[in-house]
Design an enzyme around this catalytic site. Structure first.
Site, mmCIF file in Angstrom:
data_model
loop_
_atom_site.group_PDB
_atom_site.id
_atom_site.type_symbol
_atom_site.label_atom_id
_atom_site.label_comp_id
_atom_site.label_asym_id
_atom_site.label_seq_id
_atom_site.Cartn_x
_atom_site.Cartn_y
_atom_site.Cartn_z
ATOM 1 N N GLU A 1 1.598 0.036 10.081
ATOM 2 C CA GLU A 1 0.040 -0.209 10.032
ATOM 3 C C GLU A 1 -0.624 0.863 10.704
ATOM 4 O O GLU A 1 -1.688 0.840 11.197
ATOM 5 C CB GLU A 1 -0.214 -1.503 10.849
ATOM 6 N N LEU B 1 0.843 -1.190 0.023
ATOM 7 C CA LEU B 1 0.103 -0.033 -0.022
ATOM 8 C C LEU B 1 0.683 1.338 0.073
ATOM 9 O O LEU B 1 0.726 2.142 -0.865
ATOM 10 C CB LEU B 1 -0.794 0.049 1.231
ATOM 11 N N SER C 1 1.045 6.293 15.580
ATOM 12 C CA SER C 1 0.174 6.765 16.927
ATOM 13 C C SER C 1 -0.524 7.950 16.552
ATOM 14 O O SER C 1 -1.419 7.923 16.927
ATOM 15 C CB SER C 1 1.320 6.819 18.088
ATOM 16 N N ILE D 1 7.829 -2.610 1.833
ATOM 17 C CA ILE D 1 6.991 -3.844 1.925
ATOM 18 C C ILE D 1 7.710 -4.854 2.196
ATOM 19 O O ILE D 1 8.465 -5.614 2.066
ATOM 20 C CB ILE D 1 6.439 -3.776 0.466
ATOM 21 N N THR D 2 6.791 -5.381 3.393
ATOM 22 C CA THR D 2 7.275 -6.445 4.136
ATOM 23 C C THR D 2 7.134 -7.645 3.510
ATOM 24 O O THR D 2 6.021 -7.908 2.803
ATOM 25 C CB THR D 2 6.510 -6.687 5.770
ATOM 26 N N GLY E 1 2.265 7.792 2.729
ATOM 27 C CA GLY E 1 2.243 6.980 4.042
ATOM 28 C C GLY E 1 1.019 7.055 4.778
ATOM 29 O O GLY E 1 -0.032 6.085 4.482
ATOM 30 N N GLN F 1 16.802 0.001 31.718
ATOM 31 C CA GLN F 1 17.244 0.865 32.834
ATOM 32 C C GLN F 1 17.516 -0.362 33.924
ATOM 33 O O GLN F 1 18.536 -0.150 34.775
ATOM 34 C CB GLN F 1 16.166 1.952 33.090
#
Ligand SMILES: Cc1cc2nc3c(=O)[nH]c(=O)nc-3n(C[C@H](O)[C@H](O)[C@H](O)COP(=O)(O)OP(=O)(O)OC[C@H]3O[C@@H](n4cnc5c(N)ncnc54)[C@H](O)[C@@H]3O)c2cc1C
Length: 379
Positions: free
Chosen positions: A363, A125, A366, A157-158, A131, A336
């Protein structure tokens, strides 16, 4: 309300846990260091029925609820985020659109191979100029007799270099806006389908990511998924499911942070006692443990809504946002807790710290999830 998994789901979780402990944990660092796709793991997962566990039996699947798939994704991610990511991706972005929008011929052609892990799929896509703003895509598909001719460039593209089939998006009618976007199932080896080199990535390095170019790429007209103009709808539907996968993957990463933090803080002695006896460390662990529970409820709720046939898009966005950001917070804390040792290459928490970043980007970032959630809240 009934806060209990079925016996079958508990059994599958425990079997996947044992499998991952034995076969994935020992090689997870090597997969990351060498940026290597763990083909042998996917072959085994396919043999165990884990690649198609919630696909219908008639297409070679296990016929369970979608939630069961997500439990598998979470458990795999606890040991190797790359493996878990690819597991969720295969269901959400490849199997789901074919099952939901495909005709019988298309389902019979692709689903059994996907369900057994013999076929690998890719979702194409994103473009260099499109994006978050998916509508800005410029790839085109022009009908020419019994074929379509595609032109355009997809990026990030994965699975592109491994894929037997690409779920790919291009405009058949640019003037119609998103209603002019269409979706195609493009088989590997199609003339004019060019896959670039693997990008070198910060994390999730066991997955391959490449550019894909369609250069007068010819595909038979029966490769169209759904109808002309269904592309945007199909993409959004796939991403809704994929986001639950990212939420489950993030929960697995957060759980791994908790596992590592409990183990390390009991072993590491400073000031003549384990650092686990220090309240500062206990608070990190308490926060982690609480957030792992919350994250699990969030992704399971979204998956449950999908299984009930109820709207789940908003719950998927919320789960993706919450689980990815909470996992990212806890990878920082897990490093940490391990001090300088956690900063060193080879420390599991160092890998988790890098792997988790994809969950806040892929995908839908956020920020994209916040746009969706705020849009719904302010409607
Ligand atoms: C490892 C990896 C694998 C991927 N696999 C695939 C795949 O298989 N198939 C596929 O199609 N794509 C894939 N992607 C692409 C991924 O979906 C995109 O990277 C993602 O959607 C963001 O697009 P972008 O990178 O172009 O960032 P941009 O859209 O350019 O965003 C840049 C920044 O601006 C912010 N931003 C953008 N618009 C707004 C706005 N309106 N308001 C506020 N902030 C905004 C974003 O949140 C982000 O922080 C993959 C990406 C990665 C990193």
């Amino acid at each position: 309300m009934y806060f209990k998994l079925s016996e079958e789901q508990e059994l599958i979780r425990s079997n996947v846990h044992e499998f991952a402990l034995k076969h994935i944990e020992p090689i997870a660092a090597e997969i990351d260091a060498n940026s290597r796709y763990p083909a042998e793991i996917f072959e085994k997962l396919g043999e165990l029925g884990m690649m198609g566990i919630s696909y219908p039996a008639e297409y070679g699947g296990g016929g369970t609820e979608f939630l069961t798939t997500m439990i598998v994704t979470e458990e795999l991610s606890r040991f190797c985020a790359s493996t878990g990511f690819l597991h969720g991706y295969s269901f959400g972005l490849v199997g789901h659109p074919i099952l939901t929008f495909g005709n019988e011929e298309q389902k019979k052609k692709w689903m059994p191979g996907l369900a057994t892990g013999k076929f690998v799929g890719a979702f194409a896509l994103t473009e260099p100029g499109a994006g978050t703003d998916v509508r800005a895509a410029t790839s085109s598909a022009v009908k020419n007799g019994d074929s379509y001719i595609l032109n355009g460039t997809k990026t990030f593209i994965t699975n592109a270099s491994l894929a037997d089939v690409f779920v790919a998006f291009a405009y058949t009618d640019r003037s119609a806006g998103v209603k002019g976007m269409s979706c195609f199932l493009i088989p590997k080896g199609s003339p004019g389908l060019i896959v670039g080199e693997h990008f070198d990535k910060m994390g999730v390095r066991g997955s391959y990511t490449s550019e894909v170019v369609f250069k007068d790429c010819i595909v038979p007209a029966d490769c169209l998924l759904g109808k002309e103009g269904d592309g945007f709808k199909i993409a959004m539907s796939a991403l809704d499911v994929g986001r639950i996968g990212i939420a489950a993957m993030s929960t697995g990463i957060a759980q791994a942070c908790l596992d590592e933090s409990v183990r390390y803080s009991k072993e590491r002695v400073q000031f003549n006692k384990p650092i686990a006896s220090q309240q500062a460390i206990q608070w990190f662990i308490a926060n982690m443990s609480t957030d792992v529970d919350a994250a699990r409820f969030m992704y399971m709720y979204a998956a449950w809504l999908k299984d009930q046939g109820k709207p789940f898009s908003l719950a998927a966005s919320k789960a993706k946002l919450f689980c990815s950001e909470c996992a990212a917070r806890h990878t920082t804390k897990a490093v940490q807790i391990q001090g300088g040792y956690g900063f060193m290459k080879g420390a599991k928490v160092e890998r988790l710290y890098r792997d988790v970043k994809l969950a806040e980007i892929g995908e839908g970032t956020s920020e994209a999830q916040r746009m969706i959630i705020a849009g719904a809240a302010l409607r």
